[in-house]
Write an enzyme that holds these catalytic residues in place. Structure first.
Site, PDB file in Angstrom:
ATOM      1  CG  HIS A 181      -4.588   0.945   5.108  1.00  0.00           C
ATOM      2  ND1 HIS A 181      -5.949   1.077   4.977  1.00  0.00           N
ATOM      3  CD2 HIS A 181      -4.266  -0.251   4.554  1.00  0.00           C
ATOM      4  CE1 HIS A 181      -6.431  -0.002   4.370  1.00  0.00           C
ATOM      5  NE2 HIS A 181      -5.431  -0.829   4.101  1.00  0.00           N
ATOM      6  CD  GLU A 218      -3.114  -0.827   0.130  1.00  0.00           C
ATOM      7  OE1 GLU A 218      -2.957   0.064  -0.731  1.00  0.00           O
ATOM      8  OE2 GLU A 218      -4.105  -1.566   0.173  1.00  0.00           O
ATOM      9  CG  HIS A 255      -7.747  -4.366   6.576  1.00  0.00           C
ATOM     10  ND1 HIS A 255      -7.277  -5.511   5.975  1.00  0.00           N
ATOM     11  CD2 HIS A 255      -7.273  -3.340   5.830  1.00  0.00           C
ATOM     12  CE1 HIS A 255      -6.544  -5.183   4.912  1.00  0.00           C
ATOM     13  NE2 HIS A 255      -6.519  -3.878   4.808  1.00  0.00           N
TER      14      HIS A 255
HETATM   15 ZN    ZN Z   1      -5.579  -2.759   3.377  1.00  0.00          ZN
END
Ligand code: ZN
Length: 214
Positions: free
Chosen positions: A95, A76, A97
């Site tokens: 970032h 990413e 989840h």
């Molecule tokens: Zn991700």
């Protein structure tokens, strides 16, 4: 070792995120821009975070080119470096989840509104439609959704992306966005959902901005 200070901060932050349950397995990634050089420390790709060392944290340039580190940088990288290039006020990006933010990110009424005063700092929370992870397209959409001042966005069927002027601020954005999602989901399930009044949110944002300006 080069850039030990920022690598250590990234390592500490990812371990903290794992500890808090915001990150599981090898998902999620965290980046921090150096104060002097145009380089970024970022978590490596596909390596479990527990037991990770400072040398394992990768160093990339602002275009995402891998410069240092035992393992290749997170897939990413484009998302983190695109935000760091677009927003000179941002030094740290996170970032994850995280479960509740990811659940909220699925709905068509995904708009997160503050339930408590501290959450006001992080709104409005932008929404990014699903785009392939690791792509330049998702990076562009995150930059667009964050705009000039945004601190947090939800990414549909994926998770969230948060940022701040330093690691503490980016982590706070992540923690409070997850808290906002959790409180919203439970309140909606109980039928008690009543976010803060808009006037209250506006005043809180002014107070927070004045405090940060001091
Ligand atoms: Zn991700």
């Amino acid at each position: 070792m080069k850039y030990e200070k920022i690598r250590k901060q990234v390592l500490d932050a990812i371990l903290e995120a794992v500890e808090q349950g915001l990150i599981k397995g090898t998902s999620g990634n965290i980046a921090l821009r150096d104060d002097e050089d145009d380089v970024v420390a970022i978590t490596p790709s596909g390596i479990p975070y527990k037991g990770m060392t400072v040398e394992d944290i990768a160093i990339v340039d602002l275009n995402g080119k891998w410069l240092e580190g035992n393992y290749k940088p997170s897939s990413e990288v484009p998302m983190h470096t695109a935000v760091l290039r677009a927003r000179p006020d941002v030094r740290a990006t996170v970032h994850t989840h995280a479960m509740y933010a990811t659940i909220m990110a699925m709905g068509d009424d995904a708009e997160l509104k503050p339930i408590t005063p501290p959450q006001c700092e992080f709104v409005p929370v932008g929404i990014v439609p699903f785009t392939m992870p690791g792509s330049d397209e998702v990076a562009d959409k995150v930059v667009e959704a964050l705009g000039e001042n945004g601190r947090a966005v939800l990414i549909k069927n994926h998770g969230m992306f948060c940022c701040g002027k330093n690691m503490k601020a980016a982590m706070a954005a992540t923690e409070y966005t997850e808290e906002m999602a959790l409180t919203t989901i439970y309140a909606k399930l109980l039928g008690t959902y009543e976010p803060m009044p808009e006037e209250g949110v506006k005043k809180m944002k002014e107070l927070i901005a004045a405090d940060q300006a001091v």
